[in-house]
Design a protein around this motif. Structure first.
Motif, PDB file in Angstrom:
ATOM      1  N   GLU A 187     -19.488 -22.949-100.918  1.00  0.00           N
ATOM      2  CA  GLU A 187     -19.629 -22.595-102.332  1.00  0.00           C
ATOM      3  C   GLU A 187     -20.711 -23.458-102.994  1.00  0.00           C
ATOM      4  N   LYS A 188     -20.668 -24.758-102.682  1.00  0.00           N
ATOM      5  CA  LYS A 188     -21.659 -25.657-103.300  1.00  0.00           C
ATOM      6  C   LYS A 188     -23.063 -25.346-102.787  1.00  0.00           C
ATOM      7  N   LEU A 241     -15.445 -25.044 -99.503  1.00  0.00           N
ATOM      8  CA  LEU A 241     -16.001 -25.738-100.672  1.00  0.00           C
ATOM      9  C   LEU A 241     -17.484 -26.069-100.438  1.00  0.00           C
TER      10      LEU A 241
END
Ligand code: AMP
Ligand code: MG
Length: 536
Positions: free
Chosen positions: A467-468, A464
């Motif tokens: 991805e950010k 995550l």
């Protein structure tokens, strides 16, 4: 000229020319260089291009303007956006503005190589000014000829659209054409002028109003016109602020301060260096405007400027841009003071600029690092240490952040604590391997340890976080040397790389199979090559 479904440019584009309708025109109609007083613009028509040819068109901008791909490929499009054909709804003009150049008041500048065709309103009700850059002389051309060459036009066209796709507020570009005519330029300013292919970019923006539009009126003491122009700007570009009044002027300046701060933070996020932050190149909408000798930092160097004419003072260096934007805002504040007649709202807004810049910058840096938010206790040090690290050896900023995202910090692999592993992991970002000495290796490992400790607080899963981070740290920027490669080819008559770049730069945050070459650090041959390193 009709396309298959009988839609012509003339009926696809809906003109509503507020600028020329609501503001006073220069009464003189001859096209010779002069001071233009008590007016906001001069009517002037583009020069006809000898053998215009379409090089590229932005499909997003065309869509925004309501133009189909068939229309963009039509002969009529070439005629209109080379300046050869003026449509009936158009009302071509050059705007009058002044500016501070390199910190000094320069007097009247104005659209010297830009001719505005008019304003369209699209189906969604959005307003776009269409203007041709490089379509011939205007009363503001001063010493220049009003034309533009292919290399600077490729740079402006591609960078405008690259910035847009990076999520950076910017003026846009609809089309790039060659004129078929030659323009004489002394590229190296060494007394050796050469003919170069002429080109025209159709630029677009909701408005091209600059700080300098206000400065020229204040400087001339044309206060009634200054008030009228400010009212026009608020009604047209800032209608949400309500009917103009002294309070609304203050609220307007406050908004200019905020959007300018946000634009600067985007530049710092992506490594963009404008290169000529004169007040005539500052948009009141907080848009990046006037792509001249701009560049992108490659190795992280806050002192870098792409502009050779600024090589001495480095006023417009990467790390000075926030300060210069503030200086420019002060010039705008001085210009509008006579119509606000109070200092306090201006001072408050300038303070807002500094506060908003700091807050936005902190949020942006936290996002770049994949943190849940900026922690005042720990993160200033984490960021300062990282900036020192990036400068300790020549490190490509863009590649560094993508590799940082790729790091598995939560896995069980103990090698992440080893310098050798980290040097290998970040190897694509290093320009000079000889610089990777023991001292640096230790520093890199220590900083990564510090970073991992900090990440432990947030407990964001690696995938995550990755991805950010990858959504704010681009993989593809419009690197200076890549621009030059595309220009070299285009000048030899092969525009394929312009199209390829336009396509790749549409998705700057995505992995793109087969396009890794365009994300690589600058090769050594480009370190000092003209066009790849610095420009003027
Ligand atoms: P810039 O630094 O590109 O923003 O330009 C500063 C001023 O010089 C503006 O008023 C431009 O319109 C003018 N200018 C730049 N290049 C030319 C040119 N080739 N012909 C006429 N005016 C120019
Ligand atoms: Mg300019």
């Amino acid at each position: 000229m009709k396309t298959q479904d009988n839609i012509t440019l003339e009926n696809a584009l809906h003109f509503d020319n507020t600028y020329t309708r609501e503001l006073p025109a220069d009464p003189e109609s001859t096209n010779k260089v002069r001071q233009v007083i008590n007016s906001c613009y001069s009517r002037v028509w583009p020069v006809k291009a000898g053998a215009p040819k379409l090089v590229a068109c932005s499909r997003e901008m065309a869509g925004e303007a309501g133009l189909s791909s068939e229309l963009c490929e039509s002969e009529e499009f070439v005629q209109v956006f080379s300046g050869n054909k003026v449509l009936s709804g158009m009302d071509p003009y050059a705007a009058c503005y002044g500016g501070h150049q390199f910190g000094t008041w320069a007097g009247q500048l104005g659209d010297g190589r830009v001719i505005n065709l008019g304003e369209i309103v699209n189906k969604e009700g959005r307003r776009w000014v269409l203007q041709l850059k490089g379509a011939g002389p205007t009363p503001y051309s001063r010493m220049g000829d009003g034309f533009a060459v292919l290399r600077s036009s490729v740079r402006e066209f591609l960078c405008s659209e690259a910035m847009y796709h990076l999520g950076i507020p910017t003026t846009r570009a609809l089309s790039l054409l060659t004129t078929g005519d030659h323009v004489i330029r002394d590229m190296f300013y060494n007394g050796n002028p050469q003919p170069e292919p002429g080109a025209i970019v159709c630029r677009t923006a909701p408005s091209f109003t600059r700080f300098g539009n206000f400065e020229i009126l204040a400087w001339r003491g044309e206060l009634d016109l200054l008030r009228r122009f400010t009212d026009y700007t608020i009604r047209t570009d800032f209608p949400h602020l309500g009917e103009p009044s002294k309070e609304v002027y203050g609220a307007w300046f406050d908004e200019v301060c905020r959007t300018t701060a946000e634009m600067i933070v985007h530049w710092l996020r992506t490594g963009f260096v404008h290169g000529v932050m004169n007040t005539d190149n500052m948009s009141v909408l907080g848009l990046t405007i006037d792509y001249g000798p701009y560049g992108w930092i490659e190795d992280y160097d806050p002192g870098w400027t792409p502009n050779t004419t600024d090589a001495q003072g480095r006023r417009y260096r990467f790390g000075n841009q926030a300060e210069i934007a503030r200086w420019n805002l002060i010039q705008l504040a001085n210009a509008i003071h006579p119509i606000i007649e109070e200092v306090k709202p201006l001072e408050n807004a300038l303070q807002t600029y500094s506060d908003h810049l700091r807050d936005t910058w902190q949020g942006m840096m936290a996002a770049k690092l994949g943190l849940a938010g900026f922690n005042k206790e720990s993160d200033n040090e984490l960021i300062t240490d990282m900036q020192d690290l990036l400068q300790h050896v020549e490190t490509d900023m863009t590649i560094f952040f993508r590799r940082l995202a790729a790091l598995d910090v939560q896995g069980n692999d103990a090698s992440i604590s080893s310098s050798a592993y980290l040097i290998e992991h970040f190897s694509d970002a290093f320009y000079v391997t000889e610089q990777l000495n023991d001292e640096y290796r230790v520093r890199l490992r220590k900083w990564i340890d510090q970073y991992r400790l900090r990440l432990n607080h947030d407990r964001i899963p690696d995938d995550l976080r990755r991805e950010k981070m990858n959504s704010v740290n681009p993989k593809y920027i419009f690197r200076n040397y890549i621009a030059q490669l595309a220009i070299d080819k285009a000048e030899q008559g092969d525009p394929s790389m312009v199209s390829e770049l336009l396509e790749v730069l549409r998705n700057p945050y995505d992995e793109q199979p087969g396009k890794d070459e365009l994300a690589k650090r600058r090769p050594e041959w480009a370190r000092h090559r003209a066009g790849c390193a610095m420009l003027s």
